[in-house]
Motif scaffolding. Sequence first.
Motif, short mmCIF file in Angstrom:
data_model
loop_
_atom_site.label_atom_id
_atom_site.label_comp_id
_atom_site.label_asym_id
_atom_site.label_seq_id
_atom_site.Cartn_x
_atom_site.Cartn_y
_atom_site.Cartn_z
N ILE A 83 0.85 -1.19 0.00
CA ILE A 83 0.00 0.00 0.00
C ILE A 83 0.89 1.24 0.00
N GLY A 84 0.74 2.05 -1.03
CA GLY A 84 1.52 3.28 -1.14
C GLY A 84 0.60 4.49 -1.25
N THR A 85 1.17 5.66 -1.19
CA THR A 85 0.40 6.89 -1.34
C THR A 85 1.19 7.85 -2.23
N THR A 86 0.57 8.95 -2.54
CA THR A 86 1.26 9.98 -3.31
C THR A 86 2.21 10.78 -2.43
N GLY A 87 2.28 10.45 -1.15
CA GLY A 87 3.17 11.15 -0.23
C GLY A 87 4.64 11.03 -0.62
N ALA A 88 4.96 10.02 -1.39
CA ALA A 88 6.34 9.85 -1.84
C ALA A 88 6.71 10.87 -2.92
N THR B 185 8.45 18.33 9.44
CA THR B 185 9.34 17.23 9.80
C THR B 185 8.67 15.87 9.68
N LEU B 186 7.47 15.73 10.21
CA LEU B 186 6.80 14.43 10.16
C LEU B 186 6.44 14.04 8.73
N ARG B 187 6.06 14.99 7.91
CA ARG B 187 5.74 14.70 6.51
C ARG B 187 7.00 14.29 5.75
N PHE B 188 8.11 14.87 6.11
CA PHE B 188 9.38 14.54 5.47
C PHE B 188 9.71 13.06 5.69
N LYS C 39 7.72 6.21 2.31
CA LYS C 39 6.92 5.77 1.17
C LYS C 39 7.78 5.69 -0.10
N GLY C 40 8.73 6.60 -0.25
CA GLY C 40 9.65 6.53 -1.37
C GLY C 40 10.51 5.28 -1.31
N ALA C 41 10.93 4.92 -0.10
CA ALA C 41 11.72 3.70 0.07
C ALA C 41 10.90 2.47 -0.28
N LEU C 42 9.61 2.47 0.08
CA LEU C 42 8.74 1.35 -0.28
C LEU C 42 8.58 1.22 -1.79
N LEU C 43 8.42 2.35 -2.47
CA LEU C 43 8.29 2.30 -3.93
C LEU C 43 9.55 1.75 -4.58
#
Length: 69
Positions: free
Chosen positions: A25-30, A37-40, A46-50
């Motif tokens: 499960i991914g999101t566009t957050g990557a 800070t928390l969004r970073f 999420k980028g690492a998961l992709l």
Amino acid sequence: MKGTLRMTRATVPLMQEHGGSIVVIGTTGAFRARLETLRFAYGMSKGALLTAVRYLTRELGRHKMRVNT
């Protein structure tokens, strides 16, 4: 990240015999940059998961397993 990779590592030996699919499960957050800070940290994970999905797709594809996000 750790949970996804641990679960994948545990299930791949079983799936090699029968084939199967892994869905991450991914999101566009990557893709969206945020200065908070928390969004970073969320975007990085999420980028690492992709990236992991791309590598797993290539590695496991030869064993007739699919990896999607």
